[in-house]
Design a protein around this motif. Structure first.
Motif, PDB file in Angstrom:
ATOM      1  N   ILE A 163       0.839  -1.188   0.000  1.00  0.00           N
ATOM      2  CA  ILE A 163       0.000   0.000   0.000  1.00  0.00           C
ATOM      3  C   ILE A 163       0.881   1.247   0.000  1.00  0.00           C
ATOM      4  N   GLY A 164       0.320   2.320  -0.519  1.00  0.00           N
ATOM      5  CA  GLY A 164       1.017   3.596  -0.464  1.00  0.00           C
ATOM      6  C   GLY A 164       1.533   4.056  -1.809  1.00  0.00           C
ATOM      7  N   GLY A 165       0.736   4.878  -2.493  1.00  0.00           N
ATOM      8  CA  GLY A 165       1.192   5.501  -3.732  1.00  0.00           C
ATOM      9  C   GLY A 165       1.361   4.570  -4.909  1.00  0.00           C
ATOM     10  N   ILE A 166       0.762   3.385  -4.887  1.00  0.00           N
ATOM     11  CA  ILE A 166       0.909   2.435  -5.994  1.00  0.00           C
ATOM     12  C   ILE A 166       0.058   2.893  -7.174  1.00  0.00           C
ATOM     13  N   THR A 167       0.673   2.970  -8.338  1.00  0.00           N
ATOM     14  CA  THR A 167      -0.017   3.407  -9.551  1.00  0.00           C
ATOM     15  C   THR A 167       0.328   2.467 -10.704  1.00  0.00           C
ATOM     16  N   GLN A 168      -0.328   2.679 -11.831  1.00  0.00           N
ATOM     17  CA  GLN A 168      -0.019   1.901 -13.029  1.00  0.00           C
ATOM     18  C   GLN A 168       1.422   2.112 -13.464  1.00  0.00           C
TER      19      GLN A 168
END
Length: 212
Positions: free
Chosen positions: A160-165
């Motif tokens: 978790i935390g700032g996960i993006t494509q």
């Protein structure tokens, strides 16, 4: 049946003020969310319970687990799973009250991870893996710590935390699932955003398999 943590959708009403919670979560489920966590930090117990009841009915319809953040009383009332942090009710007590429920624990060290696994956590939340504006008090987890936790425990890890494509590929095979908030719920088209994130996650996993 094994739980699928792949697209772990965490709610936050602030990102969709014009769309009610149930509709926002249903859009994420239509887009491929595999598990949902109800996280309500700034609402009354009554509103939290009403949201939990509504989401439990919705997630059951989609065959997806519902996890309640922090509030073991509400998890017990609606028959949902629970996610706790290091400052919440101890896992040992939570497991005594919810003997068969899915319980996840946030950890930031190898020692915390080993204790949580030993005391019966079904999965561990690890992070913050990238910079995030969703949780202001989040502590950044160095990749070396994540790698050490991955080697130390057998239970699934949910990042978790700032996960993006764009950055999901950097995590490699270190986590089993991706907990996302703004990546889904801050988007105008939540269903499409979820589909795109799920596809990016699948491609990241596939690239790992291709290298092995």
């Amino acid at each position: 049946m094994e739980t699928d943590y792949f697209v772990y959708a965490v709610t936050d009403r602030r990102f969709h003020p014009e769309l009610n919670l149930i509709d926002a979560v249903e859009a994420a489920l239509k887009g491929g969310a595999t598990i949902v966590q109800l996280r309500e930090k700034e609402t009354s117990g009554k509103i939290f319970l009403e949201a939990a009841i509504g989401l439990k009915a919705l997630t059951e319809r989609y065959g997806v687990p519902l996890i309640i953040n922090d509030r073991i009383d509400i998890a017990m009332l609606v028959g949902a799973g629970l996610h706790i942090g290091q400052e919440d009710i101890p896992l040992r007590e939570a497991r005594r009250l919810l003997p068969t429920a899915m319980i996840g624990v946030s950890v930031s060290t190898v020692e915390q991870a080993l204790i949580a696994e030993r005391e019966g956590a079904n999965y561990l939340g690890v992070g913050s893996l990238f910079l995030t504006t969703t949780k202001r008090d989040a502590t950044f987890m160095p990749k070396e710590t994540l790698e050490a936790i991955r080697q130390a425990v057998q239970v699934p890890l949910v990042g978790i935390g700032g996960i993006t494509q764009e950055n999901i590929g950097e995590l490699g095979s270190l986590v089993d699932g991706y907990a996302v908030i703004s990546t889904l719920f801050a988007k105008k088209e939540i269903e499409r955003a979820t589909q795109e994130f799920r596809e990016a996650a699948k491609q990241a996993r596939q690239s790992i398999s291709d290298r092995v």
